[in-house]
Enzyme design. Structure first.
Site, PDB file in Angstrom:
ATOM      1  N   ASP A 155      -5.487  63.503 -21.905  1.00 52.70           N
ATOM      2  CA  ASP A 155      -4.671  64.378 -21.448  1.00 52.70           C
ATOM      3  C   ASP A 155      -5.434  65.566 -20.676  1.00 52.70           C
ATOM      4  OD1 ASP A 155      -5.580  65.878 -23.090  1.00 52.70           O
ATOM      5  OD2 ASP A 155      -3.287  66.667 -23.904  1.00 52.70           O
TER       6      ASP A 155
ATOM      7  N   LYS B  24      -2.312  56.604 -20.469  1.00 50.10           N
ATOM      8  CA  LYS B  24      -2.147  57.913 -21.262  1.00 50.10           C
ATOM      9  C   LYS B  24      -0.848  57.641 -22.285  1.00 50.10           C
ATOM     10  CE  LYS B  24      -0.426  62.040 -20.649  1.00 50.10           C
ATOM     11  NZ  LYS B  24      -0.070  63.268 -19.963  1.00 50.10           N
TER      12      LYS B  24
END
Ligand code: SF4
Length: 181
Positions: free
Chosen positions: A106, A87
């Site tokens: 996310d 991420k």
């Protein structure tokens, strides 16, 4: 550094902390030389500050030692930095280097991908793979930003504002709060 700090923390809180943090430690070398307590002191309010201080310090040391003091611009190299998983790597590559190597997943992207039927999985890695298959590559970077914005403004976690949602006719989520179809 800000992306590492954003784990389990709001962007608003990170943005309150970073001006002073970067004033005190303006370069990777400055972070690498700083003591852990000095970094902890600055980032305490972002939560999990001991772990995060270790990640910031470790990442800075590696950037200095292995990458000539510059944040690397490939996923493989970014993933060698402490505190960096896909991420964070995708955020840095997309925002700082305009490189689409993956899709940022996310908490908002995870939730909305399920609600919109783009992925059945609850595992961020699997969701990213599904999104990479569905979304054209030239939209990977903007797609995450758009979904995150939508997740904050309209498709919020507990009571999504379906009556205001421009995607409502496409959405078959079980927890919709209003439905036209
Ligand atoms: S219709 Fe409701 S649940 Fe579906 S995307 Fe819009 S806000 Fe989210």
């Amino acid at each position: 550094m800000a992306t590492i700090l954003s784990a389990q923390c709001t962007d608003a809180r990170v943005n309150m902390v970073t001006p002073e943090l970067f004033r005190k430690f303006p370069t990777p070398a400055a972070f690498a030389q700083a003591s852990l307590p000095a970094i902890e002191e600055e980032i305490r309010s972002t939560g999990f500050f001991r772990n995060k201080a270790r990640s910031l310090s470790g990442a800075a040391k590696k950037v200095v030692a292995d990458f000539g003091g510059k944040v690397p611009d490939s996923m493989d190299q970014l993933l060698t930095l402490p505190g960096v998983a896909r991420k964070t790597g995708n955020v840095v590559l997309g925002v700082a280097f305009h490189k689409a190597e993956g899709v940022v997943v996310d908490t908002h992207v995870l939730r909305l991908s399920q609600r919109l039927g783009l992925s059945q999985s609850g595992d961020p890695k699997r969701v990213e793979e599904d999104l990479m298959r569905i979304i054209p590559r030239d939209r990977w970077i903007s797609f995450s930003h758009e979904l995150i914005h939508h997740g904050r403004q309209i498709c919020v976690a507990r009571k999504p504002r379906c009556i205001e949602c421009p995607l409502e006719t496409l959405c078959h989520a079980a927890d919709k709060t209003w439905s036209s179809h």
